[in-house]
Design a protein around this motif. Structure first.
Motif, PDB file in Angstrom:
ATOM      1  N   ASP A  44      63.609  37.439  38.198  1.00 24.50           N
ATOM      2  CA  ASP A  44      65.019  37.421  37.864  1.00 24.50           C
ATOM      3  C   ASP A  44      65.197  37.851  36.406  1.00 24.50           C
ATOM      4  OD1 ASP A  44      67.874  36.401  38.469  1.00 24.50           O
ATOM      5  OD2 ASP A  44      67.316  35.329  36.624  1.00 24.50           O
ATOM      6  N   GLU A  45      66.122  38.771  36.164  1.00 21.88           N
ATOM      7  CA  GLU A  45      66.321  39.321  34.813  1.00 21.88           C
ATOM      8  C   GLU A  45      66.715  38.245  33.802  1.00 21.88           C
ATOM      9  OE1 GLU A  45      69.108  42.600  32.545  1.00 21.88           O
ATOM     10  OE2 GLU A  45      68.844  42.760  34.703  1.00 21.88           O
ATOM     11  N   ASP A  46      67.601  37.332  34.190  1.00 26.67           N
ATOM     12  CA  ASP A  46      68.016  36.262  33.270  1.00 26.67           C
ATOM     13  C   ASP A  46      66.841  35.358  32.915  1.00 26.67           C
ATOM     14  OD1 ASP A  46      70.634  37.159  33.143  1.00 26.67           O
ATOM     15  OD2 ASP A  46      71.312  35.857  34.778  1.00 26.67           O
ATOM     16  N   ASP A  47      65.990  35.045  33.900  1.00 24.10           N
ATOM     17  CA  ASP A  47      64.788  34.246  33.629  1.00 24.10           C
ATOM     18  C   ASP A  47      63.863  34.979  32.665  1.00 24.10           C
ATOM     19  OD1 ASP A  47      65.518  32.142  35.239  1.00 24.10           O
ATOM     20  OD2 ASP A  47      64.141  32.633  36.879  1.00 24.10           O
ATOM     21  N   PHE A  48      63.731  36.292  32.881  1.00 25.90           N
ATOM     22  CA  PHE A  48      62.857  37.100  32.029  1.00 25.90           C
ATOM     23  C   PHE A  48      63.339  37.055  30.580  1.00 25.90           C
ATOM     24  CE2 PHE A  48      61.672  41.209  30.100  1.00 25.90           C
ATOM     25  CZ  PHE A  48      60.295  41.122  30.229  1.00 25.90           C
ATOM     26  N   VAL A  49      64.628  37.316  30.372  1.00 26.16           N
ATOM     27  CA  VAL A  49      65.186  37.315  29.009  1.00 26.16           C
ATOM     28  C   VAL A  49      65.038  35.932  28.382  1.00 26.16           C
ATOM     29  CG1 VAL A  49      67.315  37.552  27.673  1.00 26.16           C
ATOM     30  CG2 VAL A  49      66.753  39.240  29.437  1.00 26.16           C
ATOM     31  N   GLU A  50      65.345  34.890  29.138  1.00 27.26           N
ATOM     32  CA  GLU A  50      65.235  33.525  28.606  1.00 27.26           C
ATOM     33  C   GLU A  50      63.794  33.193  28.220  1.00 27.26           C
ATOM     34  OE1 GLU A  50      65.764  29.008  30.232  1.00 27.26           O
ATOM     35  OE2 GLU A  50      67.236  30.494  30.908  1.00 27.26           O
ATOM     36  N   SER A  51      62.844  33.576  29.041  1.00 24.25           N
ATOM     37  CA  SER A  51      61.430  33.311  28.741  1.00 24.25           C
ATOM     38  C   SER A  51      60.964  34.075  27.514  1.00 24.25           C
ATOM     39  CB  SER A  51      60.547  33.679  29.938  1.00 24.25           C
ATOM     40  OG  SER A  51      60.778  32.816  31.009  1.00 24.25           O
ATOM     41  N   ILE A  52      61.370  35.331  27.411  1.00 23.76           N
ATOM     42  CA  ILE A  52      60.994  36.144  26.255  1.00 23.76           C
ATOM     43  C   ILE A  52      61.582  35.542  24.979  1.00 23.76           C
ATOM     44  CG2 ILE A  52      61.339  38.388  25.136  1.00 23.76           C
ATOM     45  CD1 ILE A  52      59.221  38.493  27.340  1.00 23.76           C
ATOM     46  N   MET A  53      62.833  35.106  25.055  1.00 19.27           N
ATOM     47  CA  MET A  53      63.494  34.536  23.880  1.00 19.27           C
ATOM     48  C   MET A  53      62.874  33.208  23.450  1.00 19.27           C
ATOM     49  SD  MET A  53      65.697  36.793  23.030  1.00 19.27           S
ATOM     50  CE  MET A  53      66.801  35.972  21.916  1.00 19.27           C
ATOM     51  N   ARG A  54      62.195  32.525  24.362  1.00 17.90           N
ATOM     52  CA  ARG A  54      61.573  31.239  24.037  1.00 17.90           C
ATOM     53  C   ARG A  54      60.089  31.382  23.710  1.00 17.90           C
ATOM     54  NH1 ARG A  54      63.328  29.223  29.118  1.00 17.90           N
ATOM     55  NH2 ARG A  54      61.138  28.827  29.430  1.00 17.90           N
ATOM     56  N   ASN A  55      59.637  32.578  23.373  1.00 16.56           N
ATOM     57  CA  ASN A  55      58.209  32.734  23.083  1.00 16.56           C
ATOM     58  C   ASN A  55      57.821  31.817  21.924  1.00 16.56           C
ATOM     59  OD1 ASN A  55      57.777  34.351  20.458  1.00 16.56           O
ATOM     60  ND2 ASN A  55      59.404  35.501  21.495  1.00 16.56           N
TER      61      ASN A  55
END
Length: 172
Positions: A44-55
């Protein structure tokens, strides 16, 4: 997929070693795949962005480092490729914000950005210039009295804040 995650992380993280990149990539992929709607083939794109932002690097670095990375990446892209990453208004707003926060990165010249980019790329294991070019550029900046080669703690670091240049300097 794994290569997409690696590519995005490589472009947004501070200069990390290939081993550090691999650890971060694994942690993010594991996080993404723990969500029921995601699979190895579709995330899911939103999950991807959220995960990347929480690195973990951005979490521990703080807002100033993230803004400095964005600014530095913008400078590097513009000076190396002639293509801006941010539109003029966003660039100006970021520059003004960093200036008011006391960031040294906001005062970088093209040559300083090139030097810092070379140091960061070498840290990532992807040298951008040979030793001779690096030595010439470093000597030129040293002769000009540039702060990027005569490195000491800047005002923000003296206040105990993290900065991109401090991170890069400590990593060497």
């Amino acid at each position: 997929n794994k290569e997409d995650v690696r590519e995005v992380l490589h472009s947004i993280l501070p200069p990390v070693t290939p081993e550090e990149l691999e650890r971060e990539e694994t942690a993010i992929l594991n996080s993404l795949l723990s969500h029921k709607q995601n699979s190895a083939d579709a995330i899911d794109e939103d999950d991807f962005v959220e995960s990347i932002m929480r690195n973990s690097y951005w979490d521990s670095a703080g807002d100033i480092v993230v803004k400095e990375l964005m600014y530095f990446d913008s400078l590097h892209s513009y000076y190396k490729t002639g293509k801006p990453l941010l539109n003029n208004d966003d660039y100006d707003e970021l520059h003004e914000n960093l200036t008011w926060e006391g960031s040294s990165v906001a005062t970088m010249s093209a040559k300083e950005a090139e030097f810092v980019s070379a140091v960061a790329a070498a840290k990532r294991g992807e040298p951008q210039m040979d030793d001779g070019e690096y030595g010439e550029l470093k000597a030129e900046l040293k002769e000009q009295g540039s702060w990027v080669v005569n490195r000491g703690s800047d005002a923000l670091e003296k206040l105990g804040l993290n900065t991109f240049m401090g991170y890069l300097h400590r990593a060497l």
